[in-house]
Design a protein around this motif. Structure first.
Motif, PDB file in Angstrom:
ATOM      1  N   ARG A 126      25.769  36.365  40.782  1.00 36.96           N
ATOM      2  CA  ARG A 126      26.899  37.528  41.121  1.00 36.96           C
ATOM      3  C   ARG A 126      27.236  37.003  42.781  1.00 36.96           C
ATOM      4  N   GLN A 127      26.727  35.704  43.542  1.00 37.07           N
ATOM      5  CA  GLN A 127      27.190  34.934  45.158  1.00 37.07           C
ATOM      6  C   GLN A 127      27.854  33.992  44.596  1.00 37.07           C
TER       7      GLN A 127
ATOM      8  N   VAL B 199      34.650  36.987  39.257  1.00 41.35           N
ATOM      9  CA  VAL B 199      35.304  37.153  37.691  1.00 41.35           C
ATOM     10  C   VAL B 199      36.265  38.260  38.079  1.00 41.35           C
TER      11      VAL B 199
ATOM     12  N   LEU C 246      42.547  49.366  41.228  1.00 40.97           N
ATOM     13  CA  LEU C 246      41.529  49.368  42.071  1.00 40.97           C
ATOM     14  C   LEU C 246      42.738  50.820  42.147  1.00 40.97           C
TER      15      LEU C 246
ATOM     16  N   GLU D 161      42.271  45.558  52.934  1.00 43.37           N
ATOM     17  CA  GLU D 161      41.220  46.664  52.930  1.00 43.37           C
ATOM     18  C   GLU D 161      40.333  46.246  51.843  1.00 43.37           C
TER      19      GLU D 161
ATOM     20  N   LEU E 116      36.586  44.269  51.895  1.00 47.65           N
ATOM     21  CA  LEU E 116      35.562  44.768  51.493  1.00 47.65           C
ATOM     22  C   LEU E 116      35.160  43.612  50.236  1.00 47.65           C
ATOM     23  N   TYR E 117      35.131  43.002  49.478  1.00 49.77           N
ATOM     24  CA  TYR E 117      35.088  42.369  47.820  1.00 49.77           C
ATOM     25  C   TYR E 117      34.140  41.468  49.038  1.00 49.77           C
TER      26      TYR E 117
ATOM     27  N   SER F  30      32.849  41.874  51.664  1.00 54.49           N
ATOM     28  CA  SER F  30      31.913  42.320  52.222  1.00 54.49           C
ATOM     29  C   SER F  30      30.705  42.188  51.473  1.00 54.49           C
ATOM     30  N   PHE F  31      30.581  41.684  50.281  1.00 50.05           N
ATOM     31  CA  PHE F  31      29.731  41.474  49.561  1.00 50.05           C
ATOM     32  C   PHE F  31      28.677  40.311  49.525  1.00 50.05           C
ATOM     33  N   TYR F  32      30.030  38.901  49.842  1.00 50.97           N
ATOM     34  CA  TYR F  32      28.938  37.904  49.774  1.00 50.97           C
ATOM     35  C   TYR F  32      28.763  37.583  51.353  1.00 50.97           C
TER      36      TYR F  32
ATOM     37  N   SER G 188      44.090  40.316  41.884  1.00 51.24           N
ATOM     38  CA  SER G 188      43.012  40.550  41.613  1.00 51.24           C
ATOM     39  C   SER G 188      42.190  39.067  41.299  1.00 51.24           C
TER      40      SER G 188
ATOM     41  N   MET H 180      40.404  38.400  44.707  1.00 55.83           N
ATOM     42  CA  MET H 180      39.012  39.371  44.627  1.00 55.83           C
ATOM     43  C   MET H 180      37.661  37.977  44.348  1.00 55.83           C
ATOM     44  N   ALA H 181      38.616  37.867  42.999  1.00 56.35           N
ATOM     45  CA  ALA H 181      38.195  36.701  41.929  1.00 56.35           C
ATOM     46  C   ALA H 181      37.285  35.714  43.506  1.00 56.35           C
TER      47      ALA H 181
ATOM     48  N   HIS I 188      24.187  46.903  53.337  1.00 58.94           N
ATOM     49  CA  HIS I 188      25.368  47.118  53.565  1.00 58.94           C
ATOM     50  C   HIS I 188      25.977  46.693  52.936  1.00 58.94           C
TER      51      HIS I 188
ATOM     52  N   ILE J 151      35.132  52.452  53.268  1.00 60.73           N
ATOM     53  CA  ILE J 151      36.556  52.496  52.429  1.00 60.73           C
ATOM     54  C   ILE J 151      36.730  53.457  51.723  1.00 60.73           C
TER      55      ILE J 151
ATOM     56  N   ARG K 155      39.787  52.803  35.342  1.00 66.57           N
ATOM     57  CA  ARG K 155      40.594  51.846  35.788  1.00 66.57           C
ATOM     58  C   ARG K 155      39.974  50.758  36.134  1.00 66.57           C
TER      59      ARG K 155
ATOM     60  N   VAL L 126      36.677  50.120  37.820  1.00 67.13           N
ATOM     61  CA  VAL L 126      36.821  50.145  39.622  1.00 67.13           C
ATOM     62  C   VAL L 126      35.430  50.150  39.471  1.00 67.13           C
TER      63      VAL L 126
ATOM     64  N   ARG M  64      34.376  46.154  37.796  1.00 63.57           N
ATOM     65  CA  ARG M  64      34.590  44.745  38.107  1.00 63.57           C
ATOM     66  C   ARG M  64      33.400  44.361  39.750  1.00 63.57           C
TER      67      ARG M  64
ATOM     68  N   THR N 226      30.360  43.247  38.711  1.00 63.18           N
ATOM     69  CA  THR N 226      30.324  41.727  38.676  1.00 63.18           C
ATOM     70  C   THR N 226      30.192  41.596  40.368  1.00 63.18           C
TER      71      THR N 226
ATOM     72  N   PRO O  85      28.333  41.225  44.199  1.00 64.12           N
ATOM     73  CA  PRO O  85      26.902  41.242  44.395  1.00 64.12           C
ATOM     74  C   PRO O  85      26.497  42.738  44.902  1.00 64.12           C
TER      75      PRO O  85
END
Lengths: 302, 244
Positions: A75-76, A80, A87, A95, A99-100, A102-104, A139, A142-143, B2, B10, B85, B87, B90, B93, B95
């Motif tokens: 997933r890193q 997708v 959203l 934002e 946010l997305y 920050s996951f990586y 979108s 974000m991918a 994290h 958010i 939706r 969310v 998504r 998919t 991390p």
């Protein structure tokens, strides 16, 4: 060395076989299309590739990893864009991307990505106030925000107007140019023809053809038509004697020659030898659309 | 961890951005209290309520308003909307774990409820002389268990409802039951005895709240039932929860 390998994939939901037997390999750096009628198993195949579903049979390997066992690592590295994912209404563009990001572990710069996708003046706009094209671009962003090696984009341009669709295509080409391998799931043949290096046609859970768009067209629907208005009468035999020609028809003013291979060159050469000028000369080739209909028996938008 | 913090940040921002919902959940019980408190008769000690004022007697029912709104109405609607939706899908998919979004929503619901309760208790005390809960430990236990029971029921609705509309439709009967037996629509002294007794055992357990507020330790059976509802509804929700 393929980045995605799908081998004899099989997936059923109860009695319904969604994917019967699907195998393909995606090479690094290409735009790989997965096309097929609705319900053919495209989305299920992609969901197995990204690890959202467990296959009932066969194997999937992505960047050498197992999508279920090595989910965290995968997933890193795989971005997708799912079909019809939205959203929260009040979430703003910047934002969402921050946010997305920050996951990586090694994300792209969200602000840079926003500009690159033409959302610069929308960064503080709430999701619900974006147009369809802007939502789609967000979108895609974000991918891509995780700096993925592979981006998987499902029904990228469905619901977009023609201009937004063309803009999105340009964007995808830019993304590929930056070295990202792209898997594009679509039922727009024009999109697949324009963007994809290779296309897998899936029908009823199986791969029925896999080739470049041009290769698919020339093997599945090889016939071409040459139309012209001759400057002097043409004897049919002049044309039917050519090995490339399969048929000759006439309309009130035009001659229509159907054939395969380099039929255009053969026809113009023989006309030239006989001092006939071909006015309004047109070559009509089949498109991926025609190949799709031939392969699946469906109109692409069915 | 994290990712959870980022999601919580958010989601909290989105929660605060939705002002009407915020006011109707956090502020509504206090608003009702203030309106009732303006009626002099309701501020007078009354033998009907063991010499307390009507406001003291009714305050626990006002807590039920927030608990029902947040736990049964808003939480399932928000979660079902997120699922509808895509969310949650998504997020699956990336991390980040979609369960982090669930946890963030629960935490926000809880903070909304606590804020609302503190506001109500303080305004009741400062503006209308309603005493603070006299059995603070018993009150906290009754409040926590009652809240947990309703949040678990809310999660159960969110787990099985396919869409936001379906969530609202299945939440409505439960919402009405909770409000009715919580004595919100009709103060409970006006209800027939057996209906009032049913309310003792209906989440969030308004009698336990009233007992603890007025200084009687809440009955263990009342508390045990709330704990039981929490476990049963929570476990079922966890088992049935659909991420897409």
């Amino acid at each position: 060395m393929p980045v995605i390998e799908v081998t004899k994939l099989h997936k059923r939901y109860g009695d319904l076989v969604a994917v019967d037997d699907v195998s393909f390999a995606v090479e690094a750096g290409e735009i790989f299309g997965v096309v097929g009628p609705n319900g053919a198993g495209k989305t299920t195949t992609v969901e197995c590739v990204v690890g959202l579903r467990v296959p009932d049979g066969g194997g999937v390997s992505v960047l050498g990893l197992d999508p279920r066992r090595d989910a965290a690592r995968l997933r890193q590295r795989v971005g997708v864009q799912l079909q019809e994912s939205q959203l929260p209404d009040r979430l703003r563009v910047a934002e969402a991307l921050q946010l997305y990001a920050s996951f990586y572990r090694d994300p792209a710069d969200p602000a840079g990505l926003i500009d690159k996708l033409g959302l610069g003046d929308k960064r503080n706009t709430a999701y619900k106030n974006l147009s369809g094209g802007q939502k789609q671009r967000l979108s895609i962003a974000m991918a891509l925000v995780g700096n993925p090696k592979i981006a998987i984009l499902d029904e990228l341009t469905t619901g977009l107007d023609p201009q937004a669709r063309r803009d999105t295509w340009g964007l995808i080409e830019q993304v590929r140019a930056s070295g990202v391998t792209i898997v594009l799931v679509t039922h727009f043949m024009e999109e697949a023809e324009r963007l994809c290096d290779r296309v897998a046609v899936i029908d009823r859970g199986r791969v029925v053809a896999l080739d470049s768009p041009a290769g698919l067209v020339s093997t599945v629907v090889p016939e071409q038509r040459v139309r012209f208005r001759p400057s002097a009468p043409v004897d049919d035999r002049l044309l039917t004697d050519l090995p490339e020609v399969t048929a000759v028809h006439r309309t009130a003013s035009q001659v229509v020659v159907t054939g395969t291979g380099d039929v255009l060159h053969a026809v113009t050469s023989v006309l030239a030898r006989n001092q006939i000028i071909a006015a309004d000369l047109r070559l009509e080739q089949s498109t991926l659309d025609d190949a799709f209909v031939e392969l699946t028996g469906h109109r692409p938008a069915d | 961890m994290h990712a959870f913090r980022q999601i919580l940040r958010i989601e909290a921002r989105l929660y605060l951005r939705d002002l009407p919902t915020l006011l109707s959940t956090v502020g509504l019980p206090t608003l009702i209290l203030v309106v009732l408190g303006l009626i002099p008769a309701l501020r007078k000690p009354d033998p009907n309520f063991d010499g307390q004022t009507f406001l003291s007697y009714f305050a626990p029912s006002l807590l039920v308003v927030t608990l029902a709104m947040v736990g049964v109405n808003i939480l399932p609607a928000v979660l079902a909307t997120y699922r509808e939706r895509g969310v949650l899908r998504r997020l699956a998919t990336t991390p980040a774990n979609p369960a982090a979004l669930l946890a963030a929503q629960l935490l926000l619901a809880l903070s909304g409820i606590v804020t609302s309760a503190v506001l109500l208790i303080l305004v009741a005390r400062l503006a209308f002389g309603v005493p603070l809960p006299r059995d603070p430990v018993g009150f906290t236990v009754a409040f926590v268990l009652g809240t947990a029971a309703l949040l678990a029921l809310g999660l159960l609705i969110a787990a099985v409802a396919r869409t936001a509309k379906a969530a609202q439709a299945s939440a409505l009967p439960l919402f009405l039951v909770v409000m009715f037996f919580g004595g919100v629509y009709l103060p409970r002294f006006l209800l027939p005895e057996f209906l009032a007794r049913i309310g003792d055992y209906t989440p969030p357990g308004v009698q336990a709240l009233l007992d603890a507020w007025t200084g009687t330790p809440p009955q263990p059976l009342h508390l045990a039932i709330m704990a039981g509802v929490t476990l049963a509804a929570g476990a079922t929700a966890a088992k049935l929860f659909r991420w897409e």
